[in-house]
Scaffold this motif. Sequence first.
Motif, short mmCIF file in Angstrom:
data_model
loop_
_atom_site.label_atom_id
_atom_site.label_comp_id
_atom_site.label_asym_id
_atom_site.label_seq_id
_atom_site.Cartn_x
_atom_site.Cartn_y
_atom_site.Cartn_z
N UNK A 153 0.86 -1.19 0.00
CA UNK A 153 0.00 0.00 0.00
C UNK A 153 0.89 1.23 0.00
N UNK A 154 0.45 2.26 -0.71
CA UNK A 154 1.22 3.49 -0.78
C UNK A 154 0.28 4.67 -0.95
N UNK A 155 0.76 5.86 -0.62
CA UNK A 155 -0.02 7.08 -0.76
C UNK A 155 0.63 7.96 -1.82
N UNK A 156 -0.18 8.53 -2.70
CA UNK A 156 0.32 9.39 -3.77
C UNK A 156 -0.36 10.75 -3.70
N UNK A 157 0.44 11.82 -3.88
CA UNK A 157 -0.09 13.18 -3.91
C UNK A 157 -0.82 13.41 -5.24
N UNK A 158 -1.64 14.45 -5.28
CA UNK A 158 -2.42 14.74 -6.48
C UNK A 158 -1.53 15.11 -7.67
N UNK A 159 -0.29 15.51 -7.43
CA UNK A 159 0.61 15.86 -8.53
C UNK A 159 1.43 14.67 -9.03
N UNK A 160 1.39 13.54 -8.31
CA UNK A 160 2.15 12.36 -8.70
C UNK A 160 1.56 11.70 -9.95
#
Length: 189
Positions: free
Chosen positions: A54-61
């Motif tokens: 599981x990972x979290x991505x910013x809206x710009x990624x």
Amino acid sequence: MTQDYSINKFKPGLKVIIFNQPCIIQNSKFVKPGKGQAFSRVKFKSLISGKIVESTFKSTDRLKKANVYDIKSIYLYNDNKFWYFINSKTFEEISVKKKILNTKRFFLTPQCKCLLTIWKNSIISIILDNFVYLKVIKTTPSVQKKSLNSSGIKLATLNTGISIKVPEFIKINDVIKIDTRTCLYISRL
């Protein structure tokens, strides 16, 4: 030219490159908090190792598209180093190393259909039917004592060489249904 995906395009089944490996997105949840930047929580599975992360991505990624594809094939035979398949469309013979098949090799029977996943001109995994039917060739005595609520469990060796736990009532020559994802007994035919 490689294609990139922004987080609003993340959806289950999308194949992307993460940590320089092809992965398939299993779940994606877009979060837009009251304050701060929007982000997406993504659960993905590596197509090579099978590990789930599981990972979290910013809206710009952005993530690159994984150029992987599947070939419909039929299993033929093996020589204990390579397992041989035939491409259902071109009838070309394809050999796959034992380490790529891992335990999935125990669910292959001659003429069974499967998908071979290819990335960078190499086979990285095999996709089998969720269930297979295999014949019991050997059983051991019960491993677990019978109790009021459960029957005993014993080990059974199947015609492909794998040993799994089965209920005590399973006998030699029975054909049983196995879940290829979990290696568990499902039912008797």
